[in-house]
Design a protein around this motif. Structure first.
Motif, PDB file in Angstrom:
ATOM      1  N   ALA A  93       5.246  37.699  17.536  1.00  0.00           N
ATOM      2  CA  ALA A  93       5.797  39.062  17.592  1.00  0.00           C
ATOM      3  C   ALA A  93       6.494  39.396  16.280  1.00  0.00           C
ATOM      4  CB  ALA A  93       6.762  39.198  18.761  1.00  0.00           C
ATOM      5  N   CYS A  94       7.284  38.457  15.758  1.00  0.00           N
ATOM      6  CA  CYS A  94       8.018  38.701  14.511  1.00  0.00           C
ATOM      7  C   CYS A  94       7.058  38.809  13.328  1.00  0.00           C
ATOM      8  CB  CYS A  94       9.052  37.602  14.259  1.00  0.00           C
ATOM      9  SG  CYS A  94      10.390  37.624  15.470  1.00  0.00           S
ATOM     10  N   ILE A  95       6.028  37.956  13.287  1.00  0.00           N
ATOM     11  CA  ILE A  95       5.026  38.019  12.213  1.00  0.00           C
ATOM     12  C   ILE A  95       4.341  39.388  12.232  1.00  0.00           C
ATOM     13  CG2 ILE A  95       2.760  37.134  11.462  1.00  0.00           C
ATOM     14  CD1 ILE A  95       3.675  34.335  12.426  1.00  0.00           C
ATOM     15  N   GLN A  96       3.925  39.811  13.440  1.00  0.00           N
ATOM     16  CA  GLN A  96       3.235  41.088  13.584  1.00  0.00           C
ATOM     17  C   GLN A  96       4.109  42.261  13.161  1.00  0.00           C
ATOM     18  OE1 GLN A  96      -0.300  41.989  14.963  1.00  0.00           O
ATOM     19  NE2 GLN A  96       0.670  43.253  13.403  1.00  0.00           N
TER      20      GLN A  96
ATOM     21  N   ILE B  32      11.199  45.471  17.853  1.00  0.00           N
ATOM     22  CA  ILE B  32      10.185  44.944  18.757  1.00  0.00           C
ATOM     23  C   ILE B  32      10.906  44.169  19.863  1.00  0.00           C
ATOM     24  CG2 ILE B  32       9.773  42.821  17.378  1.00  0.00           C
ATOM     25  CD1 ILE B  32       6.711  43.383  18.124  1.00  0.00           C
ATOM     26  N   SER B  33      10.553  44.438  21.119  1.00  0.00           N
ATOM     27  CA  SER B  33      11.234  43.786  22.252  1.00  0.00           C
ATOM     28  C   SER B  33      10.409  42.619  22.780  1.00  0.00           C
ATOM     29  CB  SER B  33      11.437  44.790  23.390  1.00  0.00           C
ATOM     30  OG  SER B  33      12.309  45.810  22.989  1.00  0.00           O
TER      31      SER B  33
ATOM     32  N   THR C 259       9.978  34.350   9.116  1.00  0.00           N
ATOM     33  CA  THR C 259       9.130  35.546   9.050  1.00  0.00           C
ATOM     34  C   THR C 259       9.775  36.642   8.204  1.00  0.00           C
ATOM     35  OG1 THR C 259      10.139  36.428  11.072  1.00  0.00           O
ATOM     36  CG2 THR C 259       8.144  35.120  11.335  1.00  0.00           C
ATOM     37  N   GLN C 260      11.059  36.427   7.840  1.00  0.00           N
ATOM     38  CA  GLN C 260      11.776  37.430   7.034  1.00  0.00           C
ATOM     39  C   GLN C 260      11.861  38.788   7.729  1.00  0.00           C
ATOM     40  OE1 GLN C 260      13.377  37.137   3.688  1.00  0.00           O
ATOM     41  NE2 GLN C 260      13.482  35.186   4.788  1.00  0.00           N
ATOM     42  N   LEU C 261      11.923  38.728   9.058  1.00  0.00           N
ATOM     43  CA  LEU C 261      12.123  39.977   9.810  1.00  0.00           C
ATOM     44  C   LEU C 261      13.627  40.216   9.933  1.00  0.00           C
ATOM     45  CD1 LEU C 261      10.669  42.251  11.527  1.00  0.00           C
ATOM     46  CD2 LEU C 261      11.282  40.870  13.522  1.00  0.00           C
TER      47      LEU C 261
ATOM     48  N   PRO D 230      16.990  40.793  11.508  1.00  0.00           N
ATOM     49  CA  PRO D 230      17.388  40.483  12.897  1.00  0.00           C
ATOM     50  C   PRO D 230      17.570  41.720  13.776  1.00  0.00           C
ATOM     51  CG  PRO D 230      18.689  39.188  11.369  1.00  0.00           C
ATOM     52  CD  PRO D 230      17.854  40.121  10.537  1.00  0.00           C
ATOM     53  N   SER D 231      17.987  42.827  13.192  1.00  0.00           N
ATOM     54  CA  SER D 231      18.217  44.028  14.004  1.00  0.00           C
ATOM     55  C   SER D 231      16.903  44.611  14.532  1.00  0.00           C
ATOM     56  CB  SER D 231      18.944  45.088  13.192  1.00  0.00           C
ATOM     57  OG  SER D 231      18.097  45.546  12.157  1.00  0.00           O
ATOM     58  N   LEU D 232      15.765  44.097  14.027  1.00  0.00           N
ATOM     59  CA  LEU D 232      14.468  44.588  14.495  1.00  0.00           C
ATOM     60  C   LEU D 232      13.900  43.733  15.621  1.00  0.00           C
ATOM     61  CD1 LEU D 232      12.891  45.687  11.111  1.00  0.00           C
ATOM     62  CD2 LEU D 232      14.105  47.059  12.820  1.00  0.00           C
ATOM     63  N   LEU D 233      14.680  42.745  16.045  1.00  0.00           N
ATOM     64  CA  LEU D 233      14.265  41.939  17.196  1.00  0.00           C
ATOM     65  C   LEU D 233      15.187  42.248  18.372  1.00  0.00           C
ATOM     66  CD1 LEU D 233      12.532  39.718  18.531  1.00  0.00           C
ATOM     67  CD2 LEU D 233      14.194  38.048  17.664  1.00  0.00           C
ATOM     68  N   LYS D 234      14.569  42.666  19.469  1.00  0.00           N
ATOM     69  CA  LYS D 234      15.341  42.914  20.686  1.00  0.00           C
ATOM     70  C   LYS D 234      14.878  41.911  21.732  1.00  0.00           C
ATOM     71  CE  LYS D 234      16.359  47.214  21.659  1.00  0.00           C
ATOM     72  NZ  LYS D 234      16.037  48.611  22.018  1.00  0.00           N
ATOM     73  N   ILE D 235      15.848  41.237  22.349  1.00  0.00           N
ATOM     74  CA  ILE D 235      15.528  40.249  23.367  1.00  0.00           C
ATOM     75  C   ILE D 235      15.751  40.867  24.739  1.00  0.00           C
ATOM     76  CG2 ILE D 235      16.230  38.008  24.337  1.00  0.00           C
ATOM     77  CD1 ILE D 235      14.896  37.689  21.634  1.00  0.00           C
ATOM     78  N   GLU D 236      14.728  40.826  25.588  1.00  0.00           N
ATOM     79  CA  GLU D 236      14.884  41.309  26.964  1.00  0.00           C
ATOM     80  C   GLU D 236      15.178  40.130  27.882  1.00  0.00           C
ATOM     81  OE1 GLU D 236      11.850  43.887  28.492  1.00  0.00           O
ATOM     82  OE2 GLU D 236      11.999  45.282  26.808  1.00  0.00           O
ATOM     83  N   VAL D 237      16.329  40.186  28.544  1.00  0.00           N
ATOM     84  CA  VAL D 237      16.674  39.157  29.525  1.00  0.00           C
ATOM     85  C   VAL D 237      16.916  39.818  30.873  1.00  0.00           C
ATOM     86  CG1 VAL D 237      17.683  37.530  27.874  1.00  0.00           C
ATOM     87  CG2 VAL D 237      19.143  39.265  28.921  1.00  0.00           C
ATOM     88  N   THR D 238      16.788  39.050  31.945  1.00  0.00           N
ATOM     89  CA  THR D 238      17.106  39.594  33.267  1.00  0.00           C
ATOM     90  C   THR D 238      18.449  39.006  33.710  1.00  0.00           C
ATOM     91  OG1 THR D 238      15.974  37.828  34.422  1.00  0.00           O
ATOM     92  CG2 THR D 238      14.676  39.777  33.905  1.00  0.00           C
TER      93      THR D 238
END
Ligand code: C2E
Ligand code: CA
Ligand code: CA
Ligand code: CA
Length: 280
Positions: A99-102, A116-117, A141-143, A145-153
């Protein structure tokens, strides 16, 4: 006598079901091990739309399994077994990295800089080195961090101390947190009063009943107001109809996701989708 006969039939029936269950479970576990080795997984992407700007504001990543004999298997059919066997740790790490690479690739191609979630299961979230895993993937991946969203339940809150620790660490490295399937667990209110998150995701079971059940509408409007009181953004998933969208918009929901806009797409299709939307 007849009653006894029926009783033992029931036992036989139960036993054969259990054997079937164990057999199937074992089969899936073995297949999953092979799938990890052979790279049988892929990602699908589903857009999220901002009701404020009317623009695509991110996407959710959903894993797909292409079984060599049985075709594409939806996550509902294997995530639970992957969880129980611990195989989710490897699968989940693969999903995160891909996901991060993409996302990085899309940004480099000039597509919108939106988050991206990625779904994280309970087992993965409670993994001792989860924060290191995520930060090294971001590093690699040099993404941003603010562009990664983690979905948890809410299931992650089984261990309050650990959950709080992981959430705080993830937030401190700059990752965003979304609370998935909100409203379906036992501890929703307790959860958001105790744990830091950025976004609430209204479960699709409520959205489905817009227009049918006043209860669901009441709960939705309450979750939206609750989110805003807590200074969180709120997204509704499973939006399929204009009626649902209009209701959500009128209630002040920030974002929507669902078949009304797009089903989950493979990466090339999703890229086309983003390009077309941007031209309009
Ligand atoms: P979820 O996180 O609640 O994901 C939403 C599910 O609703 C997805 O199903 C999505 O395809 C589906 N969906 C989206 N829009 C609509 C709509 O308008 N109507 C309806 N009826 N459904 C819609 P999917 O892809 O089959 O995933 C099912 C569940 O599997 C996910 O539920 C999530 O809990 C889990 N999952 C998927 N990918 C991953 C993953 O990479 N890791 C983990 N741990 N779990 C995953
Ligand atoms: Ca999700
Ligand atoms: Ca969900
Ligand atoms: Ca769900």
């Amino acid at each position: 006598d007849r009653a006894k006969g029926r009783g033992s039939n029931a036992v036989e029936y139960y036993k054969s079901n259990m054997i079937h269950y164990f057999h199937e479970h074992f089969q899936v576990e073995n297949d999953l091990r092979r799938a990890i080795k052979n790279g049988e997984f892929s990602l699908a992407f589903q857009p999220q739309l901002s009701l404020i700007t009317n623009q695509i504001c991110g996407e959710e990543v959903l894993v797909r399994w292409h079984h060599p004999d049985n075709g594409t298997i939806p996550p509902d059919k294997f995530i639970m077994i992957a969880e129980e066997t611990g195989l989710i740790v490897d699968i989940g790490e693969w999903v995160l990295r891909e996901a991060c690479i993409q996302k990085k690739q899309w940004i480099e191609k000039g597509l919108p800089t939106t988050p991206i979630s990625v779904n994280l299961s309970l087992r993965q979230f409670l993994q001792h080195n989860i924060v290191e895993v995520i930060s090294s993937i971001l590093e690699e991946t040099q993404l941003h961090p603010s562009l990664l969203k983690i979905e948890v339940t809410e299931s992650v809150s089984i261990n309050v101390t650990r959950t709080l620790e992981v959430l705080k660490q993830l937030i401190s490295i700059g990752v965003k947190i979304s609370l998935d399937d909100f409203g379906t667990g036992y501890s929703s209110l307790q959860y958001i009063s105790q744990f830091p998150v950025h976004e609430l995701k209204i479960d699709q079971s409520f959205v489905k009943n817009i227009g049918n059940r006043q209860n669901s509408e009441g709960i939705i409007s309450l979750i939206i107001r609750l989110a805003h009181v807590m200074d969180l953004t709120v997204i509704a998933e499973g939006v399929e109809t204009d009626e649902q969208r209009t209701y959500l918009e009128n209630q002040g929901c920030d974002k929507v996701q669902g078949f009304l806009y797009s089903k989950p797409l493979i990466s090339t299709e999703y890229e086309q989708f983003l390009k077309q939307i941007n031209i309009q």
